[in-house]
Design an enzyme around this catalytic site. Structure first.
Site, PDB file in Angstrom:
ATOM      1  N   ARG A  91      -3.287  -4.864   4.886  1.00 32.15           N
ATOM      2  CA  ARG A  91      -4.360  -5.807   4.533  1.00 32.15           C
ATOM      3  C   ARG A  91      -5.562  -4.988   4.042  1.00 32.15           C
ATOM      4  NH1 ARG A  91      -6.139  -8.389   9.765  1.00 32.15           N
ATOM      5  NH2 ARG A  91      -4.076  -9.315   9.616  1.00 32.15           N
ATOM      6  N   HIS A 118      -3.783  -3.118  10.492  1.00 30.98           N
ATOM      7  CA  HIS A 118      -3.292  -3.680   9.224  1.00 30.98           C
ATOM      8  C   HIS A 118      -3.932  -2.946   8.041  1.00 30.98           C
ATOM      9  CE1 HIS A 118      -0.933  -7.146  10.546  1.00 30.98           C
ATOM     10  NE2 HIS A 118      -1.851  -7.407  11.457  1.00 30.98           N
ATOM     11  N   ASP A 125       2.873  -8.457  11.166  1.00 34.73           N
ATOM     12  CA  ASP A 125       3.007  -9.734  11.863  1.00 34.73           C
ATOM     13  C   ASP A 125       4.315 -10.338  11.389  1.00 34.73           C
ATOM     14  OD1 ASP A 125       0.398  -9.349  12.795  1.00 34.73           O
ATOM     15  OD2 ASP A 125      -0.466 -10.409  11.092  1.00 34.73           O
ATOM     16  N   GLU A 183      -1.045 -11.490  21.018  1.00 34.95           N
ATOM     17  CA  GLU A 183      -0.349 -12.151  19.898  1.00 34.95           C
ATOM     18  C   GLU A 183       1.139 -11.781  19.891  1.00 34.95           C
ATOM     19  OE1 GLU A 183      -2.418 -10.571  16.469  1.00 34.95           O
ATOM     20  OE2 GLU A 183      -4.161 -11.858  16.764  1.00 34.95           O
ATOM     21  N   HIS A 186       2.302  -9.930  16.455  1.00 43.75           N
ATOM     22  CA  HIS A 186       1.689  -8.687  15.943  1.00 43.75           C
ATOM     23  C   HIS A 186       2.297  -7.443  16.600  1.00 43.75           C
ATOM     24  CE1 HIS A 186      -1.721  -6.121  14.462  1.00 43.75           C
ATOM     25  NE2 HIS A 186      -1.308  -5.401  15.499  1.00 43.75           N
TER      26      HIS A 186
HETATM   27 ZN   LIG Z   1      -1.514  -8.693  13.033  1.00 43.24          ZN
END
Ligand SMILES: [Zn+2]
Length: 203
Positions: A91, A118, A125, A183, A186
């Site tokens: 990301r 990320h 994810d 999470e 993740h």
């Molecule tokens: Zn993530």
């Protein structure tokens, strides 16, 4: 003349040094390494917590080493008729700043000052799918459900969901990833955890 040659030599030497340092950390389109990699990149659509398209393309980029580990995950899951589907991987850091503006909760969105895994191309994810039908297997919550139900310690779930979450976790851990407590989707890639923060846009 001699000085100029020395400079040229030094440039070549340092370039090759830099290249050898950076090549294992290269961030690539992981479908080059993982055959038939399935993706559903939510941030390339408006269907995400920021309610806006944050990526221009729907692709899963990541470090070369992470891609190799995901290939092992895919191979391992395939033996039991399961596949994987990637929601997000690399990301750009500018997107991290945008996300932080929308949802500044460090449990669910990393502070862009220190950056997210990320942003280093060293986190992904993902969820599991039935290899035959391509359908997602039942998991505790949808992606980016920022509630306690998304966490690994949440146990008030059906046996099927608990099993699916456990299959994902044990397979990822076996292949070089570590889970992230809040999470279920993740995973951090251990080897590439210290790779530099990046901000190039995917194409
Ligand atoms: Zn993530």
């Amino acid at each position: 003349m001699k000085n100029r040659l020395t400079i040229i030599f030094l440039i070549i030497f340092f370039n090759s040094f830099l290249f050898s340092q950076s090549s294992p950390k290269e961030i690539i389109d992981m479908s080059e390494i993982v055959p038939g990699l399935r993706t559903d990149v939510k941030y390339a659509t408006n269907d995400n917590f920021a309610k806006q398209k944050l990526y221009s393309v729907s692709k899963a980029y990541g470090s070369l080493t992470m891609a190799n580990s995901l290939k092992s995950v895919q191979d391992s899951l395939m033996k039991i008729g399961i596949g994987m589907k990637i929601y997000d991987a690399y990301r750009p850091r500018t997107v991290q700043f945008l996300m932080w503006e929308v949802y500044p909760d460090p449990n669910f969105v990393a502070d862009p000052k220190s950056g997210s895994r990320h942003n280093r191309g060293s986190a992904t994810d993902l969820t599991l799918i039935d290899l035959k039908t391509g359908k997602e297997l039942p998991m505790p919550t949808p992606f980016d459900d920022f509630t306690e139900k998304a966490g690994h310690s949440y146990m008030n779930l059906s046996n099927e969901v608990l099993t699916n979450r456990a299959i994902l976790r044990t397979t990822m851990e076996k292949c070089g990833f570590e889970y992230y407590s809040p999470e279920w989707w993740h995973y951090n890639h251990i080897v590439s955890s210290a790779y530099p923060l990046k901000d190039f846009q995917m194409r």
